[in-house]
Design an enzyme around this catalytic site. Structure first.
Site, PDB file in Angstrom:
ATOM      1  N   LEU A  94     -20.902  -7.750  19.812  1.00  0.00           N
ATOM      2  CA  LEU A  94     -22.304  -7.394  19.415  1.00  0.00           C
ATOM      3  C   LEU A  94     -22.239  -5.645  19.957  1.00  0.00           C
ATOM      4  O   LEU A  94     -20.866  -5.056  19.454  1.00  0.00           O
ATOM      5  CB  LEU A  94     -21.457  -7.435  21.305  1.00  0.00           C
ATOM      6  CG  LEU A  94     -22.412  -6.564  21.970  1.00  0.00           C
ATOM      7  CD1 LEU A  94     -23.944  -7.568  22.335  1.00  0.00           C
ATOM      8  CD2 LEU A  94     -21.907  -6.348  23.740  1.00  0.00           C
ATOM      9  N   ASP A 138     -32.173 -10.114   2.487  1.00  0.00           N
ATOM     10  CA  ASP A 138     -32.848  -9.646   3.396  1.00  0.00           C
ATOM     11  C   ASP A 138     -32.638  -8.463   3.954  1.00  0.00           C
ATOM     12  O   ASP A 138     -32.306  -8.465   5.602  1.00  0.00           O
ATOM     13  CB  ASP A 138     -33.130 -10.948   4.807  1.00  0.00           C
ATOM     14  CG  ASP A 138     -33.944 -10.511   5.604  1.00  0.00           C
ATOM     15  OD1 ASP A 138     -35.681  -9.768   5.283  1.00  0.00           O
ATOM     16  OD2 ASP A 138     -34.328 -11.278   6.837  1.00  0.00           O
ATOM     17  N   ASN A 143     -32.075  -5.428  10.493  1.00  0.00           N
ATOM     18  CA  ASN A 143     -30.561  -6.146  10.068  1.00  0.00           C
ATOM     19  C   ASN A 143     -29.141  -4.996   9.674  1.00  0.00           C
ATOM     20  O   ASN A 143     -27.968  -5.127   9.657  1.00  0.00           O
ATOM     21  CB  ASN A 143     -30.679  -6.604   8.628  1.00  0.00           C
ATOM     22  CG  ASN A 143     -31.783  -8.030   9.470  1.00  0.00           C
ATOM     23  OD1 ASN A 143     -31.821  -8.114  10.741  1.00  0.00           O
ATOM     24  ND2 ASN A 143     -32.167  -8.424   8.637  1.00  0.00           N
TER      25      ASN A 143
END
Length: 443
Positions: A94, A138, A143
């Site tokens: 997380l 990517d 991200n």
């Protein structure tokens, strides 16, 4: 309503959405450990992308890369109506402070020393990947996640590759290197460093350098034309100090990272030897203080209690679906106001003390006036909204959640389009509700 479950996890709250997937804030029902649970419906999902992400993550361990906790290709998801479906899931570490992109776009660009701090962490994670024969393919600010200590974590390895050379058109427009568009073989390592250059530019400028790295792009075409001076003139003409808004070393590094020819771009070692890379860097304590300040400004802006109620809405308002058909709201339906669950920072949301029916009516009124198309789910208090203009081309979901008896959360998810368009749409809707739309620390 029952709390949804997926395998051994209790799904507390949706924190992200994709075409065939949802990311949930989830808790392991035995250990109590909190994770980001990426749940993918078996119908429509590209199984190889899922497996690629798992393969890339299962043997990686680095402070700047998100950790894989668990995965399963054959799990049962039970929704709040106790309906079951077969899914795949990936449980990830997380990142409690959200993603870097939203902080930049909602609090303003970074000074070069703060950008340098995060660029160092970005390159540490990328270099670790490359040393193990993996290219990300990517990389983009969306991200790049932040943990509770505001350290950067690379995430989303669905397009990662272990091949030295690749041919597939993978990545996100705006971050893809020009050689990807040719259809010829390209180095995954080289395209990662190109994307890192785009990310660095966004951190310092607060805006993207171009839309696509093609000769048809009005801003990128200065690179194959060997007129990088025009590129910098464009990006500084409205900034204080003009060309001197960016340091000489910054302009030099960005110009080389975004070069058309991958053989001209600097290697990892050359980037680390560059004068800009070796400039002053704030301490971790200074970074945490600055980032907490930015987070607090965004949070205070989102915690509004003065949103306006609609002036013209009545119970006869029509809810128009994406099908183009007009439908009256189903007033006899059982309403399902989902519960807001804290646990992870999300910046694209705001709060109101108005009741959920008034808020849904206001949202519908906005859709009627400003959206290209929309679909309102009046039973679950959410709407799918589509914009399609030159300025904003994006599709998003807006959900109304219950925080407590007197407070509601209006939460946003991007479904399609660029993150910059998503933030603009978020600001538009927030402003329509009477919230403060501009919170940036820009000069």
């Amino acid at each position: 309503m029952e709390t949804p479950t997926c395998g051994p996890y209790e799904c507390l709250r949706v924190i992200g959405k994709g075409g065939f997937s949802e990311v949930h804030l989830a808790k392991h029902m035995e250990t109590g450990d909190m994770v980001a649970l990426k749940v993918m419906m078996e119908m429509g999902v590209d199984l190889e992308i899922v497996r690629s992400e798992v393969r890339s993550l299962e043997h990686l361990s680095h402070p700047n890369i998100i950790s894989l906790v668990d995965s399963c290709e054959d799990a049962t998801f039970m929704n709040s109506n106790c309906q079951e479906m077969n899914v795949m899931y990936i449980a990830l570490e997380l990142a409690a402070a959200g993603d870097l992109c939203n902080i930049i776009l909602l609090s303003g660009r970074f000074p070069e020393d703060l950008a340098r701090y995060y660029f160092h962490q970005l390159l540490e994670g990328v270099d670790y990947l490359h040393s193990r024969g993996i290219s990300h393919r990517d990389l983009k600010p969306e991200n790049l996640m932040l943990d509770a200590d505001m350290n950067l974590k690379l995430a989303d390895f669905g397009f990662s590759s272990t091949q030295a050379l690749n041919e597939t058109l993978k990545g996100t427009g705006g971050y893809m290197a020009p050689e990807i568009y040719t259809g010829l073989e390209y180095s995954g390592h080289c395209v990662d460093l190109f994307a890192a250059g785009v990310i660095l530019f966004i951190m310092v400028a607060g805006t993207p350098p171009f839309k696509e790295s093609k000769s048809t792009d009005p801003h990128y075409k200065t690179f194959p034309g060997n007129r990088k001076d025009l590129f910098w003139r464009f990006h500084t003409k409205r900034r204080e100090g003009g060309l001197e808004f960016f340091s000489d070393d910054f302009r030099d590094l960005i110009s080389s990272l975004l070069s058309v020819d991958p053989h001209v771009r600097p290697s990892m070692a050359e980037i680390r030897a560059h004068p800009w890379y070796n400039g002053p860097v704030p301490t971790q304590e200074e970074v945490q203080e600055e980032m907490e300040k930015r987070k607090q400004i965004i949070d205070e802006s989102n915690d509004q209690s003065s949103q306006k109620a609609p002036e013209t809405y009545t119970a006869k308002t029509i809810y128009r679906g994406c099908s183009g058909k007009d439908e009256a709201p189903n007033m006899s339906a059982i309403r399902k106001l989902a519960q807001y669950t804290p646990g992870i920072t999300k910046y694209t949301q705001f709060y109101s003390t108005f009741d959920e029916d008034t808020l849904l009516a206001t949202l519908t009124q906005f859709c009627e006036e400003f959206s290209l198309d929309y679909e309102v789910n009046d039973e679950e208090y959410k709407a799918k909204i589509e914009f399609g203009t030159k300025m904003v081309d994006v599709t998003l979901q807006v959900s109304i959640l219950e925080v407590d008896e007197t407070k509601r959360c209006i939460e946003f998810f991007k479904l399609r389009g660029a993150i910059f368009d998503f933030i603009e749409a978020y600001k538009m809707i927030k402003g329509f509700f009477g919230g403060q739309a501009d919170t940036t620390l820009d000069d």
